[in-house]
Design an enzyme around this catalytic site. Structure first.
Site, mmCIF file in Angstrom:
data_model
loop_
_atom_site.group_PDB
_atom_site.id
_atom_site.type_symbol
_atom_site.label_atom_id
_atom_site.label_comp_id
_atom_site.label_asym_id
_atom_site.label_seq_id
_atom_site.Cartn_x
_atom_site.Cartn_y
_atom_site.Cartn_z
ATOM 1 N N ASN A 9 10.400 2.110 -3.914
ATOM 2 C CA ASN A 9 10.780 1.415 -5.142
ATOM 3 C C ASN A 9 10.715 2.433 -6.287
ATOM 4 O OD1 ASN A 9 10.968 -0.243 -7.367
ATOM 5 N ND2 ASN A 9 9.130 -1.446 -6.926
ATOM 6 N N LEU A 10 11.856 2.743 -6.869
ATOM 7 C CA LEU A 10 11.868 3.759 -7.931
ATOM 8 C C LEU A 10 11.359 3.216 -9.264
ATOM 9 C CD1 LEU A 10 15.143 5.785 -7.209
ATOM 10 C CD2 LEU A 10 12.855 6.058 -6.260
ATOM 11 N N LYS A 11 11.153 1.888 -9.340
ATOM 12 C CA LYS A 11 10.638 1.245 -10.576
ATOM 13 C C LYS A 11 11.425 1.730 -11.795
ATOM 14 C CE LYS A 11 6.274 -0.043 -8.549
ATOM 15 N NZ LYS A 11 4.853 -0.286 -8.697
ATOM 16 N N HIS A 93 8.408 -9.098 -7.036
ATOM 17 C CA HIS A 93 7.480 -7.973 -7.155
ATOM 18 C C HIS A 93 6.353 -8.353 -8.115
ATOM 19 C CE1 HIS A 93 5.809 -4.039 -7.976
ATOM 20 N NE2 HIS A 93 6.352 -3.667 -6.840
ATOM 21 N N GLU A 141 1.183 -6.497 -1.190
ATOM 22 C CA GLU A 141 0.765 -5.472 -2.158
ATOM 23 C C GLU A 141 -0.315 -6.034 -3.077
ATOM 24 O OE1 GLU A 141 4.351 -2.581 -2.975
ATOM 25 O OE2 GLU A 141 4.327 -4.182 -4.430
ATOM 26 N N ILE A 146 -1.898 -1.201 -6.886
ATOM 27 C CA ILE A 146 -0.570 -0.652 -7.176
ATOM 28 C C ILE A 146 -0.695 0.492 -8.178
ATOM 29 C CG2 ILE A 146 1.654 -1.145 -8.291
ATOM 30 C CD1 ILE A 146 1.600 -3.909 -7.027
ATOM 31 N N GLY A 181 -0.434 1.966 -3.366
ATOM 32 C CA GLY A 181 -1.197 3.202 -3.250
ATOM 33 C C GLY A 181 -0.879 4.041 -2.019
ATOM 34 N N ALA A 202 5.880 3.556 -4.263
ATOM 35 C CA ALA A 202 6.583 4.059 -5.440
ATOM 36 C C ALA A 202 5.996 5.381 -5.920
ATOM 37 C CB ALA A 202 6.538 3.016 -6.558
ATOM 38 N N SER A 203 4.844 5.306 -6.632
ATOM 39 C CA SER A 203 4.398 6.447 -7.432
ATOM 40 C C SER A 203 4.171 7.742 -6.662
ATOM 41 C CB SER A 203 3.134 6.077 -8.214
ATOM 42 O OG SER A 203 2.167 5.516 -7.370
#
Ligand code: G3P
Length: 222
Positions: A9-11, A93, A141, A146, A181, A202-203
């Site tokens: 997920n590129l958010k 989400h 999640e 997150i 995470g 994502a991150s």
């Protein structure tokens, strides 16, 4: 999409808009080809079409609105993400929660279009509730993990196994993804060993100096 799946997920990060999304897509395509693992991206709306056009990886939307096309302003109907080239969408989400009625509308709308639904869940009870709606995937999640450095696979494996059991009971066709995470091959392996078919993350990829290196590590133990 063949399992195991790594869905990134590129958010709305600065690092993942426009050119940044292309950079991550390029890395994702290379690692998917090398490893044979399915890697999909969920970019911002504007990047769905360019990523779909330039790369051979599945593209998801991060959300769409539970509306039919018509007189709405500033909203995104399903037809817009489909036309742009998305194969499916995240729904509910933790950063964009919906009512159960809207989740149902969106799952049904994607199914009617032959598209893939991935409903996010924050706990076992929600997993159970949304799995009864028959989405393709439920992604578990825990919100507090997150964006952090400790993955759900390390901090709360029980929520993963609990979600797998709850989904199986509600609807055996629903596949479960693990998220929050996730940052290493070990986290992904634990997620799969606990009965899920892959990860939503994502991150760790988006904020990496070298997204390709992180993706290579993520798929390394599969
Ligand atoms: O949708 C993925 C997500 O919410 C997990 O984010 O940054 O913890 O991998 P992150």
């Amino acid at each position: 999409i063949k399992s195991p799946v790594v869905l990134v997920n590129l958010k709305c990060y600065q690092e993942s808009v426009g050119h940044g999304a292309h950079r991550i897509a390029q890395a994702a395509q290379e690692v998917a080809e090398e490893s044979g693992v399915s890697i999909a991206l969920a970019p911002m709306y504007m990047d769905i079409h360019p990523i779909k056009h330039h790369f051979g990886i599945p593209v998801f939307a991060q959300h769409f609105d539970p509306i039919s096309p018509g007189a709405h302003t500033g909203r995104i109907p399903l037809t817009a993400i489909k036309t742009a080239g998305a194969v499916g969408s995240l729904i509910n989400h933790s950063e964009y929660r919906l009512s159960i009625a809207d989740i149902e509308t969106n799952v049904q709308a994607l199914r009617n279009e032959g598209m893939i639904s991935c409903v996010c869940s924050n706990n076992v009870a929600t997993t159970s509730a949304v799995a009864t709606l028959g989405p393709d995937y439920v992604a578990i999640e825990p919100p507090e993990l997150i964006g952090g450095k400790i993955s759900v696979a390390e901090a709360n494996p029980e929520i993963i196994t609990g979600s797998v059991q709850a989904a199986l009971k509600a609807n055996p066709d629903v596949k479960v993804l693990t998220g929050a995470g996730i940052h290493s091959g070990k986290c992904v392996k634990t997620a799969v060993d606990l009965g899920t078919v892959g990860v939503l993350l994502a991150s760790s990829v988006v904020k990496a100096e070298d997204p390709g290196a992180v993706l290579r590590d993520l798929v390394s133990l599969l």
